[in-house]
Design an enzyme around this catalytic site. Structure first.
Site, short mmCIF file in Angstrom:
data_model
loop_
_atom_site.label_atom_id
_atom_site.label_comp_id
_atom_site.label_asym_id
_atom_site.label_seq_id
_atom_site.Cartn_x
_atom_site.Cartn_y
_atom_site.Cartn_z
N GLY A 115 -11.13 26.94 85.10
CA GLY A 115 -10.84 27.94 86.12
C GLY A 115 -10.28 27.28 87.37
O GLY A 115 -9.43 26.41 87.29
N GLY A 116 -10.82 27.71 88.52
CA GLY A 116 -10.31 27.22 89.79
C GLY A 116 -10.44 25.72 89.94
O GLY A 116 -9.65 25.08 90.65
N GLY B 250 24.98 9.13 79.82
CA GLY B 250 24.34 9.55 81.06
C GLY B 250 23.00 8.87 81.26
O GLY B 250 22.56 8.67 82.39
N ALA B 251 22.37 8.48 80.14
CA ALA B 251 21.08 7.81 80.25
C ALA B 251 21.21 6.47 80.98
O ALA B 251 20.29 6.02 81.65
CB ALA B 251 20.47 7.61 78.87
#
Lengths: 671, 510
Positions: free
Chosen positions: B169-170, B404-405
């Site tokens: 939960g929280g 691009g890597a």
């Protein structure tokens, strides 16, 4: 003398031959397959010639390629090492035809000794002791008993047509012979349709002892003492020594003279080995002759001081032996361990891969102790599936057998290998084995002493205390450094606790540890918690070093250190144990922690080595009985059958035929 | 006077007992330590100073006022780890199941505030049942106070969360806002809604372990950065981690005397990259052989194993390592690997930890699963993370650096300071086969021509020298001298200082 020789081999033996050639001022040519491009022998040789793809049949075994390599480089002679072409008569002849010198015996001698039956006949003709037996037709029980009486008991009655143990009988008395003969004959009849049997002497607890001979092209042959190679696993030699603890001066001379007689009878003109099987009563019988340099030749070199490779090269060049039999003296004792890339904890399955770390003990000769390591690899090298899995031969020499064993044990403790599995833990454990130390050997030694395979040695008693003390000292050095980290709070010194609980796995040793002037003092706590007298550990070990060399009190000690989470895995004398050095409060908390089942791998069938799944013999839901075949995995060109170790039901199958698996990959799971 | 002192002793003893012996024994029976036992292991002996030991809750709902236990379910304070200050709070499962009340939250807030003021790391040990339901909105608001402080502290002091029991939960969001989460195998789990709610809502039947156990979060969800066997192992590893971490964003990395020679040569690295370009090798061997004493603290070891992240030291000072792992998926960059590395790079940059990047990347992983999964933005996170770095960046290309890597993996052009390549490096837009089939499309039918073109491409492009000729890399180095070269580069960059334009904050492609 030759100006340039070619070595038609690879690995440690190629390197070893190059060393001698270099010492003699002879240039060397290496040959290599594609798999050996970066191998040590290629780097060491003055020149190197590629001879084909990795499989030996397409490279190291191709006579034409070797001869072409000689032509291309101007090599005048070829040393074949052992294995590969070393005992091929055709190779010796082909070299001769090409005008090249074979550094080994003449082709006639190779041929004469190459055939098992012919070599036995030659031995008998040369009056070499052979296993007493009767090869003719045995008429009846009475005849059999008469023969057995002549041979001496126990005897073995065996079907002439048979193989393996079928129809084989051991008889220790006349009565047993009479009974065994009838039974063996009827069994032979029913099994092979041939009721002929023969009788020969049965050697109880046989030992493997061999004589090194050395001949030249001028008819001289001498013997260089014996080697004992009784410590074998499935006919693969593991530990060799010279001399043999069994053999006395008189027996040595008798064996040596017979070996020389045989060598002379076949015109032997190089280094060779006459193998005998010996009884515990020092009786000995000819087995076969190896017409090459043996793997285990270094032990002979160390006790005789004679470089066998040098002698082979000299006699091949036509030189006369510079020594006679009376010049040969055996000094001290030499022990050799074969370091193999195989996993002793997994029934010695071969292990391949990169040698991420390879730190053999330093070679040295000081104070009467010699450590020699014949190796063909370096750190960063590859143990490939194409060749012999032997990584190195570690040889120690000392004035006495006990000292040579102690030196071997210490050298093994310092031999650090990572990346592949290896048999050093097993070799280390063997060195501690009481029966080995007493020299009570037999070729069945390993099968008898390790009937259920090899398990890590459990640390207890003194050994556990030593390992715990070293762990505490290592932890102390690390702890001292931690207390020197930057950014500490002002005015507050971290309290260092002296009392420690060292866990060797779950076995606890309580002790007190403190820095003193000349080292680290450790005192063990008794059952009542009271401290005993402190002992000082001295070592120059620094964090990151793989081997702890040092001493506890007056005792020298070598321990391998591999960091693991919150501790170290320490290896010493066959013990391999995770060790944690806890403070008292940590230990108290650790005692509350539940022991975790090791990943429940009992229900899983894991791939024992990197390999290819050839077939899966079961299906999901199938019930299997212990011993039933589950799957076949091919690795190192060998098919390994994985069998059920218990009854059960197959829950799921994770691997398919054709799949390539890593070690420990799950093949299937039981319910 | 004596009576008053005795009274303090009694109250302290009472508070230290938490929920009482029975609950402590139950905690032990579950294979867990109590909050105070955990703190004792985490901190140097005798260094813990506790705050708010006597705090009690103020709730009166549902008869809550009948049970009050001092401490109110959380133990808070500070102490040292190898002499360096850290703040700590540990949920006490023996007291109200460790549930969060208004006062419980206030205790945590107090040390959060102090940690930021003192610029020292904060470590939270979780073992709790969520919000104290009797407290209603006061508990919920309590969470929010904790969350906001987590966010304000982020990038100022290292925040570490260790999940050592339930965390639901929280309670899950504070750890999620911190820098690292570690879990204890088998005895901890973490989820927003538990198995019961899951079953009610979706009819899915799942155990707590399957839903949010350590193995799930360390390997599949990437929530956890590591998982350990038990409480003791976990806490001792946290001490080890803290030895690597700076105390805050201004002090710089901690330093200790190294026993390892910075000039150490490793000949075996010359054979690390196999002859066959398609054969994998273990990049961790390189990391272990260049760092001090082989001591590597790996972060997120079992998630996205195609990239390796973690802390080591060179010359006694912490360095963050990012490395493509050819052993797993050929070291390809996918969404998971990009996110994992991006987060690690940003942590290092925030706390001034220099980064060494080892590159062997065949490119980004193609496919619908990746594209639908947002590969573009995940890849952009890593690109963003490296591009915004102001810490020293040293990059070594060991083998492939394709497409691009190449740019993303700490290329010089996005801000790396020193870029080296091994002689085995292949820096190109793509591998030979694909490249030749595009450039020489007309020759595709002709196997001989294609083979010749491929050889030509390989010899021209699949090497580090075109890049070296143009200065895209600074030098081609011998693999065996990598440690020495890294040590020198990092030493030279030690006082690197670059300014970035003033901004409120950046806008990372989340």
């Amino acid at each position: 003398m030759f100006k340039r020789i070619l070595i038609a081999n690879r690995g440690e033996i190629a390197c070893r031959i190059i060393k001698t050639a270099r010492k003699m001022g002879i240039a060397t040519v290496a040959v290599y397959s594609e798999a050996d491009r970066d191998a040590l022998h290629v780097e060491m040789a003055d020149e190197a010639v590629p001879i084909g793809p990795p499989p030996a049949a397409e490279s190291y075994l191709l006579i034409d390629r070797i001869i072409a390599a000689c032509r291309a480089t101007g090599a005048e002679a070829v040393h074949p090492g052992y294995g590969f072409l070393s005992e091929r008569e055709a190779f010796a002849r082909a070299l001769a035809d090409a005008g090249l010198v074979f550094i080994g015996p003449n082709p006639v001698a190779i041929a004469a000794m190459g055939d098992k039956i012919e070599s036995k006949k030659a031995a008998a003709r040369a009056n070499v002791s052979t296993v007493p037996g009767f090869l003719g037709v045995i008429e009846d029980e009475r005849h059999a008993v008469k023969i057995a009486d002549e041979i001496g008991y126990p005897v073995m009655i065996k079907a002439s047509a048979g193989g393996g143990g079928k129809g084989m009988r051991i008889a220790a008395s006349a009565g047993e012979v009479a009974e065994g003969f009838a039974r063996a004959r009827s069994e032979a009849k029913s099994s092979f349709g041939d009721d002929r049997v023969f009788i020969e002497k049965f050697i109880v607890d046989p030992r493997h002892i061999e004589i090194q001979v050395l001949g030249d092209k001028h008819g001289n042959v001498i013997y260089l003492g014996e080697r004992e190679c009784s410590i074998q696993r499935r006919n693969q030699k593991v530990i060799e020594e010279a001399p043999s603890p069994l053999i006395d001066e008189i027996t040595r001379r008798r064996m040596g003279e017979q070996a020389v007689a045989l060598a002379k009878a076949v015109g032997y003109d190089s280094a060779g080995t006459v193998e005998f099987v010996a009884g515990q009563d020092k009786s000995f019988y000819f087995l076969e002759m190896n017409t090459r340099l043996q793997v285990e030749h270094p032990v002979t070199e160390l006790v005789t001081g004679i470089d066998l490779v040098e002698q082979m090269i000299r006699v091949a060049a036509g030189e006369k032996l510079a020594m006679t039999q009376k010049d040969v003296a055996l000094t001290g004792w030499a022990v050799e361990s074969r370091v193999y890339a195989e996993d002793p904890f997994r029934n010695f399955l071969p292990s391949i891969g990169r040698l991420v770390k390879y730190r053999p003990p330093a070679e040295r000769s000081a104070g009467g102790i010699t450590v020699r390591n014949d190796t063909g690899v370096t750190e960063g090298g590859e143990i490939s599936l194409f060749y012999d899995p032997m990584i190195a031969k570690l040889v120690t020499h000392a004035p006495s057998r006990a000292a040579a064993i102690a030196a071997q044990s210490e050298a093994l403790d310092a031999f650090y290998i990572d990346g592949i599995r290896h048999n050093i833990p097993f070799l280390s454990a063997l060195m501690q084995h009481a029966r080995w130390r007493e020299g009570r050997l037999a070729t069945g030694f390993i099968a008898e002493e390790y009937p259920d395979g090899f398990a890590p040695v459990k640390p207890d008693g003194e050994l556990a205390l030593r390992i715990a003390a070293v762990a505490a000292a290592i932890d102390h050095v690390l702890g001292e450094r931690k207390r020197r980290i930057s950014g500490q709070m002002n005015g507050r010194v971290v309290v260092r606790e002296r009392r420690r609980a060292v866990w060797l796995d779950r076995h606890e040793v309580a002790l007190d540890v403190a820095r003193v002037d000349d080292g680290i003092a450790v005192a063990f706590a008794g059952a009542d918690g009271k401290l005993g007298p402190a002992t000082v550990l001295r070592s120059s070990w620094k964090p990151g070093e793989p081997v702890w060399f040092g001493s506890i009190g007056a005792h020298g000690l070598t321990v391998q250190v591999r960091p693991i989470a919150n501790g170290f895995r320490l290896s010493h004398q066959g013990v391999e144990v995770p060790v944690y050095v806890f403070t008292e409060s940590e230990a108290q908390a650790a005692r509350l922690m539940p022991a975790k089942a090791a990943n429940d791998s009992g229900k899983k069938v894991l791939c024992p080595m990197p390999g290819l799944v050839v077939s899966i013999a079961v299906s999901e839901g199938q019930e299997v009985k212990a011993g039933e075949t589950l799957a076949v995995v091919e690795a190192m060109k060998m098919e390994n059958v994985l069998r059920a170790d218990r009854d059960g039901t197959v829950k799921s199958i994770h691997a398919r035929p054709g799949a390539t698996l890593a070690v420990d990959a799950v093949i299937l799971e039981f319910a | 006077m004596k009576d008053v002192l005795d009274k303090l002793d009694t109250r302290r003893a009472n508070a230290r007992l938490g929920g009482g012996m029975r609950r402590i024994e139950a905690q032990h029976a579950r294979g867990k330590l109590t909050a105070r036992e955990r703190i004792e292991l985490l901190l140097d002996k005798g260094s813990f100073e506790e705050f708010d030991m006597f705090v009690e809750h103020r709730s009166t709902e549902f008869g809550a006022d009948k049970t009050k236990i001092p401490g109110d379910g959380v133990v808070t304070g500070w102490g040292t780890v190898n002499g360096r200050t850290v703040f700590v709070f540990a949920k006490d499962f023996t007291v109200f199941g460790g549930s969060l009340s208004e006062t419980h939250a206030q205790k945590i807030n107090k040390i959060q505030d102090m940690a930021v003021k003192a610029r020292a790391p904060i470590i939270g040990l979780y073992d709790a049942g969520g919000a104290r339901i009797q407290e209603g909105v006061a508990a919920l608001a309590g969470y929010s106070y904790v969350f906001r402080r987590n966010v304000l502290a982020s990038g100022v002091i290292p925040q570490i969360s260790v999940i050592m029991g339930p965390c639901a939960g929280g309670d899950v969001y504070s750890p999620a806002l911190t820098d690292f989460i570690f879990m204890v195998k088998d005895t901890s789990y973490m989820f927003v809604t538990g198995p019961d709610v899951v079953k009610t809502v979706t009819n899915e039947v799942v155990t707590a372990e399957e839903l949010g156990g350590a193995s799930v979060h360390a390997t599949r969800s990437s929530i956890a950065d590591g998982a350990y066997d038990n409480d003791v192992e976990t806490l001792l590893q946290m001490r080890r981690l803290i030895d690597f971490l700076p105390s805050n964003n201004t002090d710089g990395v901690p330093e200790w005397p190294s026993f390892d020679d910075i000039e150490r040569i490793e000949p075996s690295l010359d054979t690390l990259v196999p002859e066959n370009p398609n054969k994998p090798y273990d990049i961790k061997e390189l990391i272990l052989k260049v760092i001090d004493e082989g001591d590597f603290f790996e972060i997120s070891e079992t998630f996205a194993r195609n990239i390796v992240t973690g802390f080591g030291r060179i010359a006694g000072r912490t360095v963050g390592f990012v490395a493509n792992q050819p052993m797993v998926l050929a070291g390809v960059l996918d969404g998971d690997a990009s996110r994992k590395a991006a987060r690690f790079v940003r942590f290092c940059d925030a706390f001034n930890i220099p980064i060494v990047t080892f590159v062997d990347v065949p490119g980004f992983l193609p496919g619908t699963a990746q594209e639908y999964g947002g590969l573009i933005k995940h890849g952009a996170k890593l690109l963003f993370a490296y591009s915004q770095c102001t810490v020293p960046l040293v990059t070594v290309i060991t083998r492939k650096a394709y497409g691009g890597a190449f740019d993303v993996m700490a290329s010089k052009e996005i801000g790396a300071d020193i870029n080296y390549a091994w002689p085995t490096a292949q820096i190109a837009v793509m591998g030979a086969k694909g490249a030749v089939e595009i450039i020489f499309r007309a020759d595709i039918g002709d196997a001989d021509k294609i083979a010749a073109r491929t050889r030509e491409y390989e010899s021209r492009f699949l090497s580090p020298f075109i890049a070296a000729e143009r200065g895209y890399i600074d030098d081609v180095i011998m693999p065996h001298s990598t440690r020495k070269r890294l040590a020198r580069a990092l030493g030279m960059l030690r006082d690197k200082h670059v300014e970035i334009p003033a901004k409120k904050h950046d806008n990372l492609p989340l």
